[in-house]
Each structure stands twice: as C-alpha cells, then as structure tokens.
Design an enzyme around this catalytic site. Structure first.
Site, PDB file in Angstrom:
ATOM      1  N   SER A   1       0.952  -1.205  -0.094  1.00  0.00           N
ATOM      2  CA  SER A   1       0.000   0.046  -0.056  1.00  0.00           C
ATOM      3  C   SER A   1       0.737   1.288   0.025  1.00  0.00           C
ATOM      4  O   SER A   1       2.067   1.061   0.550  1.00  0.00           O
ATOM      5  CB  SER A   1      -0.885  -0.127   1.430  1.00  0.00           C
ATOM      6  OG  SER A   1      -1.595   1.275   1.468  1.00  0.00           O
TER       7      SER A   1
ATOM      8  N   TYR B   1      -2.200  -1.251  10.425  1.00  0.00           N
ATOM      9  CA  TYR B   1      -2.401  -1.557   9.100  1.00  0.00           C
ATOM     10  C   TYR B   1      -0.842  -1.180   8.434  1.00  0.00           C
ATOM     11  O   TYR B   1      -0.437  -1.517   7.681  1.00  0.00           O
ATOM     12  CB  TYR B   1      -3.398  -0.783   8.393  1.00  0.00           C
ATOM     13  CG  TYR B   1      -3.584  -0.757   7.087  1.00  0.00           C
ATOM     14  CD1 TYR B   1      -3.992  -2.060   6.618  1.00  0.00           C
ATOM     15  CD2 TYR B   1      -3.172  -0.044   6.037  1.00  0.00           C
ATOM     16  CE1 TYR B   1      -4.147  -2.218   4.943  1.00  0.00           C
ATOM     17  CE2 TYR B   1      -3.039  -0.022   4.786  1.00  0.00           C
ATOM     18  CZ  TYR B   1      -3.779  -1.213   4.236  1.00  0.00           C
ATOM     19  OH  TYR B   1      -3.952  -1.195   2.824  1.00  0.00           O
TER      20      TYR B   1
ATOM     21  N   LYS C   1       1.932  -3.210   6.223  1.00  0.00           N
ATOM     22  CA  LYS C   1       2.124  -3.019   4.865  1.00  0.00           C
ATOM     23  C   LYS C   1       3.589  -2.761   4.898  1.00  0.00           C
ATOM     24  O   LYS C   1       4.289  -3.058   3.731  1.00  0.00           O
ATOM     25  CB  LYS C   1       1.228  -2.049   4.253  1.00  0.00           C
ATOM     26  CG  LYS C   1      -0.163  -2.348   4.101  1.00  0.00           C
ATOM     27  CD  LYS C   1      -0.407  -3.591   3.191  1.00  0.00           C
ATOM     28  CE  LYS C   1      -1.810  -4.077   2.958  1.00  0.00           C
ATOM     29  NZ  LYS C   1      -1.973  -5.027   2.091  1.00  0.00           N
TER      30      LYS C   1
END
Length: 140
Positions: free
Chosen positions: A31, A44, A48
């Site tokens: 991401s 998150y 990532k």
C-alpha cells in the site's frame, strides 16, 4: 492478515515453485501507506511496511530458485468495503489531495500486476510499483 497471511501464501507458493523446478513470480500487495503515515491505522501501516520489506528479503532469498518477488502498492482503490467512506465528506477531502483527483478502480491495477507477474517483468525482483494517481508524490 496483511502481513502473516501474505507471508503464509508466499511461502507455500515458493515451496511449490521450488519443487516444480520452474521458478516463477510472486506479487505481494502492499500500500502507499507502507511509505506514509496516517492516523488511526497504525497496525495496518506497520503490516504493509513489513510486507514491503519482506518482499525485498524474499526477492533476495528466492532469486537462486528463479523466483522473482515484487510488490504492488496501490493508493486508495474504490471497493465495496470502502465505498461509503470514500464518498463521505472526509473521503472527498482525501480525494482532493490526490493529484489525479480520482480514486483508482480495481482495473487500474491490471497493467502493473501483469508486468510484475509476467515475463515482461523478468528483470524485476525486489521492486515495488506504486499505482496511486500521484498521491505519494504530492505534499501532505
């Protein structure tokens, strides 16, 4: 899921490629948030970022088996999961900070994914392709 799940799938895929003796290509989905910080999504971001680094480590370790490992780093992609947020006032403010002034659609990832997965990308390993409408190159 974002790190351990990707690791588990990549490891099993690599085992099968090594056993077949034919090499191959693995593509992890990271991401743009692996490179940028945003509020309220710390786990998150960490997962990532870890996956981006894991991609490079796997590229190094699996190269001797003819396996290329790369990553696709999308920006904000319109999906059923995030559609309501992206259509909200907060989502519209976020969209205004993307140079292209649009959210990606899933099909916008096709070209980069095909490059990384096919022989057209045979010289690429340990790379990350960003597909984000210019979001990472914009100012905060």
């Amino acid at each position: 899921t974002n790190l351990k799940g990707a690791w588990t799938v990549a490891q099993e895929s690599a085992r099968r490629m090594v056993a077949a003796g034919q090499g191959g290509s693995l593509v992890n989905v990271t991401s743009i948030l692996a490179s940028r910080v945003a509020g309220a999504v710390g786990p998150y971001l960490a997962a990532k970022a870890g996956l981006a680094h894991l991609t490079r480590a796997m590229a190094l370790e699996l190269a001797r088996h003819g396996i290329r490992v790369n990553a696709l780093a999308p920006g904000y992609v319109m999906t059923d999961l995030n559609e309501a947020f992206l259509a909200s006032d907060a989502g519209q403010r976020l969209r205004s900070r993307i140079p292209s002034r649009r959210y990606s659609q899933p099909a916008d990832l096709d070209g980069a994914l095909l490059l990384l997965a096919s022989d057209a990308g045979r010289g690429m390993s340990g790379s990350e392709i960003v597909v984000d409408g210019g979001h990472l190159c914009s100012s905060l």
